[in-house]
Design an enzyme around this catalytic site. Structure first.
Site, short mmCIF file in Angstrom:
data_model
loop_
_atom_site.label_atom_id
_atom_site.label_comp_id
_atom_site.label_asym_id
_atom_site.label_seq_id
_atom_site.Cartn_x
_atom_site.Cartn_y
_atom_site.Cartn_z
N GLY A 46 -3.44 1.25 -0.07
CA GLY A 46 -2.44 1.79 -1.21
C GLY A 46 -3.44 2.80 -1.93
CD GLN A 51 -5.84 3.87 -7.13
OE1 GLN A 51 -4.87 3.60 -6.35
NE2 GLN A 51 -7.02 3.02 -6.91
CB CYS A 96 -8.31 -2.03 -7.28
SG CYS A 96 -7.70 -0.59 -7.92
CG LEU A 97 -9.32 2.39 -2.55
CD1 LEU A 97 -8.56 3.43 -1.82
CD2 LEU A 97 -10.49 1.74 -1.48
CG HIS A 138 -2.54 -3.11 -6.32
ND1 HIS A 138 -3.62 -3.85 -6.70
CD2 HIS A 138 -3.08 -1.81 -6.78
CE1 HIS A 138 -4.77 -3.27 -6.85
NE2 HIS A 138 -4.43 -2.01 -6.93
CD GLU A 139 -1.72 1.22 -4.80
OE1 GLU A 139 -1.76 1.84 -5.60
OE2 GLU A 139 -2.30 0.46 -4.01
CG HIS A 142 -3.09 1.79 -9.74
ND1 HIS A 142 -4.31 1.80 -10.56
CD2 HIS A 142 -3.28 1.28 -8.48
CE1 HIS A 142 -5.25 1.15 -9.77
NE2 HIS A 142 -4.64 0.73 -8.67
ZN ZN Z 1 -5.62 -0.16 -7.19
#
Ligand code: ZN
Length: 188
Positions: A46, A51, A96-97, A138-139, A142
């Site tokens: 995701g 991001q 998370c990236l 989660h996204e 963000h």
């Molecule tokens: Zn994330």
């Protein structure tokens, strides 16, 4: 298509509520394809627009690389809204990236109904459960400026503080392109 740098925990844009997409044009479609490529290059499932330094309500998700989820199609959600959440919750390990090398069990609703627009500006409302629901939540977070580490208790936050400082100061070896701490708006 191109791989773009990923913003890291500590970058201000990750704490900002993103803006609604007014119109889906070729620029947005190009960004979405960059987001997919950037996410896959980093082995993520995701990725939200902030991001990659873009203040817009867009995220992409693809859980199909995960065992048991092969049949799930990649999805890009524009102006998503979680309209209801199940009372039942489950605990799943998240990463998370933007927060490399940190994983933690987080409790969230097991399933959600989400409303969104696709790249053709077609509106959808779907029910998602298990890992797919998890990625969506989660996204979606963000896009509201919320990170999964916000759900950790004080003890855990304390435990991870050093690691988070390392990320903020970019003192971690990360095998995908990351933003420098100043170039938040990489794409307009
Ligand atoms: Zn994330």
């Amino acid at each position: 298509m191109s791989i773009v740098p990923i913003t890291l925990c500590g970058d201000k844009i990750l704490r900002k509520k993103t803006a609604k997409v007014a119109e889906i044009d070729d620029n947005i479609i190009g960004i979405i394809s960059d987001m997919f490529e950037t996410m896959r290059n980093a082995n993520g499932i995701g990725l939200a627009a902030n991001q990659i330094g873009l203040n817009k309500q867009i995220f992409v998700a693809d859980v199909s690389p995960v065992e048991g989820y092969e049949k799930y199609k990649p999805v890009a959600m524009i102006n998503p809204k979680i309209i209801s959440k199940s009372e039942e919750t489950d605990s799943i390990e998240e990463g998370c990236l933007s927060i490399p090398e940190l994983r933690a069990e987080i409790i969230r609703p097991k399933s959600v109904f989400v409303n969104y627009f696709d790249v053709n500006m077609k509106e959808h409302t779907i029910e998602a459960d298990q890992l797919f629901a998890r990625v969506i939540q989660h996204e979606y977070d963000h896009l509201q400026g919320v990170l999964f580490i916000d759900y950790l208790d004080d003890e855990m936050k304390k435990k991870y503080k050093k690691h988070l400082d390392k990320i903020k100061k970019r003192k971690l070896e990360i095998d995908y392109p990351i933003s420098s701490s100043t170039d938040y708006m990489l794409i307009k």
